[in-house]
Design a protein around this motif. Structure first.
Motif, PDB file in Angstrom:
ATOM      1  N   MET A  44     -41.453-115.711   5.387  1.00  0.00           N
ATOM      2  CA  MET A  44     -41.083-116.021   4.006  1.00  0.00           C
ATOM      3  C   MET A  44     -40.135-117.220   3.950  1.00  0.00           C
ATOM      4  O   MET A  44     -39.040-117.151   3.394  1.00  0.00           O
ATOM      5  N   SER A  45     -40.578-118.327   4.570  1.00  0.00           N
ATOM      6  CA  SER A  45     -39.800-119.569   4.595  1.00  0.00           C
ATOM      7  C   SER A  45     -38.428-119.356   5.210  1.00  0.00           C
ATOM      8  O   SER A  45     -37.435-119.960   4.788  1.00  0.00           O
ATOM      9  N   GLY A  46     -38.361-118.474   6.203  1.00  0.00           N
ATOM     10  CA  GLY A  46     -37.110-118.260   6.918  1.00  0.00           C
ATOM     11  C   GLY A  46     -36.148-117.313   6.253  1.00  0.00           C
ATOM     12  O   GLY A  46     -34.986-117.230   6.658  1.00  0.00           O
ATOM     13  N   ARG A  47     -36.583-116.563   5.258  1.00  0.00           N
ATOM     14  CA  ARG A  47     -35.660-115.684   4.537  1.00  0.00           C
ATOM     15  C   ARG A  47     -35.703-114.233   5.013  1.00  0.00           C
ATOM     16  O   ARG A  47     -34.887-113.418   4.600  1.00  0.00           O
ATOM     17  N   VAL A  48     -36.663-113.894   5.861  1.00  0.00           N
ATOM     18  CA  VAL A  48     -36.797-112.539   6.387  1.00  0.00           C
ATOM     19  C   VAL A  48     -36.882-112.636   7.913  1.00  0.00           C
ATOM     20  O   VAL A  48     -37.598-113.480   8.447  1.00  0.00           O
ATOM     21  N   ALA A  49     -36.144-111.789   8.619  1.00  0.00           N
ATOM     22  CA  ALA A  49     -36.167-111.826  10.081  1.00  0.00           C
ATOM     23  C   ALA A  49     -36.012-110.420  10.645  1.00  0.00           C
ATOM     24  O   ALA A  49     -35.575-109.499   9.959  1.00  0.00           O
ATOM     25  N   ARG A  50     -36.406-110.272  11.905  1.00  0.00           N
ATOM     26  CA  ARG A  50     -36.233-109.015  12.629  1.00  0.00           C
ATOM     27  C   ARG A  50     -35.025-109.131  13.549  1.00  0.00           C
ATOM     28  O   ARG A  50     -34.639-110.233  13.952  1.00  0.00           O
ATOM     29  N   LEU A  51     -34.454-107.987  13.887  1.00  0.00           N
ATOM     30  CA  LEU A  51     -33.288-107.952  14.755  1.00  0.00           C
ATOM     31  C   LEU A  51     -33.507-106.944  15.869  1.00  0.00           C
ATOM     32  O   LEU A  51     -34.050-105.859  15.649  1.00  0.00           O
ATOM     33  N   SER A  52     -33.098-107.305  17.076  1.00  0.00           N
ATOM     34  CA  SER A  52     -33.068-106.359  18.188  1.00  0.00           C
ATOM     35  C   SER A  52     -31.786-106.604  18.972  1.00  0.00           C
ATOM     36  O   SER A  52     -31.223-107.706  18.943  1.00  0.00           O
ATOM     37  N   HIS A  79     -23.522-113.391   9.423  1.00  0.00           N
ATOM     38  CA  HIS A  79     -23.917-114.756   9.771  1.00  0.00           C
ATOM     39  C   HIS A  79     -25.335-115.057   9.281  1.00  0.00           C
ATOM     40  O   HIS A  79     -25.601-116.138   8.748  1.00  0.00           O
ATOM     41  N   GLY A  80     -26.226-114.088   9.441  1.00  0.00           N
ATOM     42  CA  GLY A  80     -27.604-114.291   9.004  1.00  0.00           C
ATOM     43  C   GLY A  80     -27.716-114.510   7.510  1.00  0.00           C
ATOM     44  O   GLY A  80     -28.418-115.424   7.051  1.00  0.00           O
ATOM     45  N   PHE A  81     -27.018-113.701   6.725  1.00  0.00           N
ATOM     46  CA  PHE A  81     -27.088-113.854   5.272  1.00  0.00           C
ATOM     47  C   PHE A  81     -26.329-115.088   4.788  1.00  0.00           C
ATOM     48  O   PHE A  81     -26.726-115.716   3.805  1.00  0.00           O
ATOM     49  N   GLY A  82     -25.266-115.433   5.500  1.00  0.00           N
ATOM     50  CA  GLY A  82     -24.468-116.582   5.067  1.00  0.00           C
ATOM     51  C   GLY A  82     -24.985-117.899   5.581  1.00  0.00           C
ATOM     52  O   GLY A  82     -25.551-118.706   4.835  1.00  0.00           O
ATOM     53  N   GLU A  83     -24.849-118.129   6.890  1.00  0.00           N
ATOM     54  CA  GLU A  83     -25.193-119.423   7.477  1.00  0.00           C
ATOM     55  C   GLU A  83     -26.696-119.683   7.523  1.00  0.00           C
ATOM     56  O   GLU A  83     -27.145-120.817   7.347  1.00  0.00           O
ATOM     57  N   LEU A  84     -27.483-118.633   7.760  1.00  0.00           N
ATOM     58  CA  LEU A  84     -28.929-118.828   7.931  1.00  0.00           C
ATOM     59  C   LEU A  84     -29.714-118.642   6.640  1.00  0.00           C
ATOM     60  O   LEU A  84     -30.904-118.954   6.591  1.00  0.00           O
ATOM     61  N   GLY A  85     -29.091-118.106   5.607  1.00  0.00           N
ATOM     62  CA  GLY A  85     -29.777-117.941   4.329  1.00  0.00           C
ATOM     63  C   GLY A  85     -30.800-116.831   4.289  1.00  0.00           C
ATOM     64  O   GLY A  85     -31.720-116.849   3.455  1.00  0.00           O
ATOM     65  N   LEU A  86     -30.670-115.849   5.170  1.00  0.00           N
ATOM     66  CA  LEU A  86     -31.618-114.733   5.175  1.00  0.00           C
ATOM     67  C   LEU A  86     -31.424-113.843   3.959  1.00  0.00           C
ATOM     68  O   LEU A  86     -30.328-113.737   3.396  1.00  0.00           O
ATOM     69  N   ARG A  87     -32.500-113.182   3.565  1.00  0.00           N
ATOM     70  CA  ARG A  87     -32.454-112.224   2.458  1.00  0.00           C
ATOM     71  C   ARG A  87     -32.800-110.803   2.912  1.00  0.00           C
ATOM     72  O   ARG A  87     -32.627-109.857   2.159  1.00  0.00           O
ATOM     73  N   ARG A  88     -33.311-110.691   4.126  1.00  0.00           N
ATOM     74  CA  ARG A  88     -33.654-109.379   4.673  1.00  0.00           C
ATOM     75  C   ARG A  88     -33.617-109.445   6.195  1.00  0.00           C
ATOM     76  O   ARG A  88     -34.134-110.392   6.796  1.00  0.00           O
ATOM     77  N   ILE A  89     -32.981-108.448   6.811  1.00  0.00           N
ATOM     78  CA  ILE A  89     -32.967-108.308   8.264  1.00  0.00           C
ATOM     79  C   ILE A  89     -33.432-106.894   8.576  1.00  0.00           C
ATOM     80  O   ILE A  89     -32.862-105.920   8.080  1.00  0.00           O
ATOM     81  N   ALA A  90     -34.479-106.761   9.392  1.00  0.00           N
ATOM     82  CA  ALA A  90     -35.067-105.458   9.703  1.00  0.00           C
ATOM     83  C   ALA A  90     -34.932-105.165  11.189  1.00  0.00           C
ATOM     84  O   ALA A  90     -34.985-106.076  12.022  1.00  0.00           O
ATOM     85  N   ALA A  91     -34.755-103.894  11.520  1.00  0.00           N
ATOM     86  CA  ALA A  91     -34.651-103.463  12.913  1.00  0.00           C
ATOM     87  C   ALA A  91     -35.518-102.231  13.124  1.00  0.00           C
ATOM     88  O   ALA A  91     -35.539-101.331  12.274  1.00  0.00           O
ATOM     89  N   GLU A  92     -36.236-102.203  14.244  1.00  0.00           N
ATOM     90  CA  GLU A  92     -37.083-101.060  14.599  1.00  0.00           C
ATOM     91  C   GLU A  92     -36.479-100.384  15.822  1.00  0.00           C
ATOM     92  O   GLU A  92     -36.316-101.016  16.860  1.00  0.00           O
TER      93      GLU A  92
END
Length: 438
Positions: free
Chosen positions: A343-351, A374-387
């Motif tokens: 989504m243009s860099g706004r959604v990412a996964r985390l491990s 840091h992800g929401f601020g500097e990187l501009g993410l809107r969602r971070i998901a973890a499995e």
């Protein structure tokens, strides 16, 4: 009903670009799946413009008006990109035919044969909705994916408001696993989507009448001009697609600043980008913590070390994502990774992993909160998901303490460490300090 295929062996990747499934008779009509053709343009545009009210609310957001998203050049680009991806084995883009007429599309937009997973997407002419066409086409493709491609898990993200789509996948044996908050940019904004999944462990493949897959002749569309974009438009679309691919790949290697994150709630813990001084700890992790690493990351020799250093200079968009070193009292103690931005860099996964002898659960939770900030601020993410594997109670507790919200359980899912098991899905859609979703 039963299906008999000529071969149970995986086809050459290039064959996906020529694969035809069907025809199958259903309610007096002949249904078939085949690759999209340039000559489908007129029908594609007419249906998509006519059914805008049914499709646009669930389609990916674009700054372009709906009619400009359905030009000859756009269709040519879509066909060319589909052929490239199918020849590489990354997807199967199918045009749905009813009685020889184009009526919609069904695709596995992502195919990962290494993990046996795929992601499905579909739309159909509203005049054929509710007649079981999508279900029959979906059954053909699912059966082929299971018996020939070796798929064991197929997912379909669907808007909760798209009840017909949910009904179609439910008829194929899919079940709802999770509701993913702000997961897709559709209809003009980030919206929640339900994740539906079919797994070989829990379901048997739906089967269609005895058919064998066919291969479409490569020249089937080459000399068909009726309804097709002009050769000049196709050439322009090909050139622009090539430029887009080159630009997209180069963007992965844009240099970014090294990251250094302060963990306010755990002063003994620091988080920063991988650097040259980390080589010994980075390599030792392959032996001491192999099971915690992704399969592709378990061989940590000299060549892999230099590749990891190069990737560290390019941040989230690099092939490995943003890999951060977790240090406890100056010692290499773990890693936190943000990867696969969409989504243009706004959604990412985390491990993440940490040496339990060096990092307490509370300290790891604090580090995850700091990385999320840091992800929401500097990187501009809107969602971070973890499995997280459901059986790993400690890791689930750490993620919960970091402020993540549980969204559901992914059944028979191959997670970041390569383990196939049930995983609990967690996500953040606002920085942890904000206390939850707006």
């Amino acid at each position: 009903m039963s299906t008999s295929y000529r071969s149970k062996q995986r086809p050459n990747d290039s064959e996906l670009s020529q694969l035809i499934l069907g025809p199958v008779r259903h309610n007096g009509h002949s249904i078939r799946l085949r690759p999209p053709r340039m000559s489908d343009f007129a029908a594609w545009r007419e249906i998509r413009l006519h059914d805008r009210a049914h499709i646009e609310p669930f389609w990916s957001t674009s700054p372009l008006p709906w009619d400009r998203r359905h030009t000859a050049r756009r269709w040519a680009r879509e066909c060319l990109l589909a052929r490239v991806d199918m020849r590489a084995g990354r997807c199967y883009a199918g045009a749905i035919e009813v009685d020889g007429q184009f009526v919609g599309q069904l695709e596995y937009c992502v195919i990962d044969t290494a993990t046996g997973t795929a992601e499905s997407s579909a739309w159909i002419d509203a005049r054929w909705a509710g007649h079981g066409v999508i279900t029959v086409a979906g059954a053909m493709l699912l059966d082929y994916g299971v018996t020939v491609l070796g798929l064991v898990r197929v997912v379909a993200p669907i808007s909760p408001a798209n009840l017909p789509a949910a009904g179609s996948v439910r008829a194929l044996g899919f079940r709802k696993e999770a509701t993913m908050a702000s997961a897709f940019d559709a209809g003009g904004s980030l919206r929640d989507h339900a994740l539906w999944a079919w797994t070989a462990r829990d379901c048997s493949a739906p089967v269609t009448s005895a058919i064998a897959p066919q291969l479409e002749a490569p020249s089937a569309d080459r000399f068909s001009r009726a309804g097709s974009p002009s050769p000049a438009i196709i050439a322009i679309a090909a050139l622009r697609l090539l430029l887009w691919v080159v630009t997209h790949r180069l963007r992965r290697y844009t240099l970014v600043r090294a990251v250094r994150i302060t963990v306010a709630d755990a002063p003994a813990i620091s988080v920063r980008s991988l650097s040259r001084v980390d080589r010994v700890g980075w390599q030792a992790a392959a032996t001491a913590h192999c099971a915690r690493l992704a399969p592709i990351d378990r061989h940590r020799h000299r060549r892999e070390w230099h590749r990891a250093l190069r990737n560290a200079r390019h941040g989230l968009r690099s092939p490995a994502g943003l890999v951060l070193v977790l240090r406890a009292d100056g010692r290499y103690a773990g890693e936190i990774r943000l990867f696969e931005p969409t989504m243009s860099g706004r959604v990412a996964r985390l491990s993440a992993w940490a040496d339990p002898e060096l990092v307490a659960a509370a300290q790891l939770g604090a580090a995850l909160r700091a990385v999320a900030e840091h992800g929401f601020g500097e990187l501009g993410l809107r969602r971070i998901a973890a499995e997280v594997p459901s059986a790993d109670l400690l890791s689930n507790a750490v993620v919960a303490a970091a402020g993540f919200t549980e969204e559901g359980v992914l059944h028979d899912h191959c997670g970041p460490t390569g383990v196939r098991a049930d995983h609990r899905l967690w996500a953040l859609t606002t920085p942890p300090s904000h206390g939850g979703r707006p």
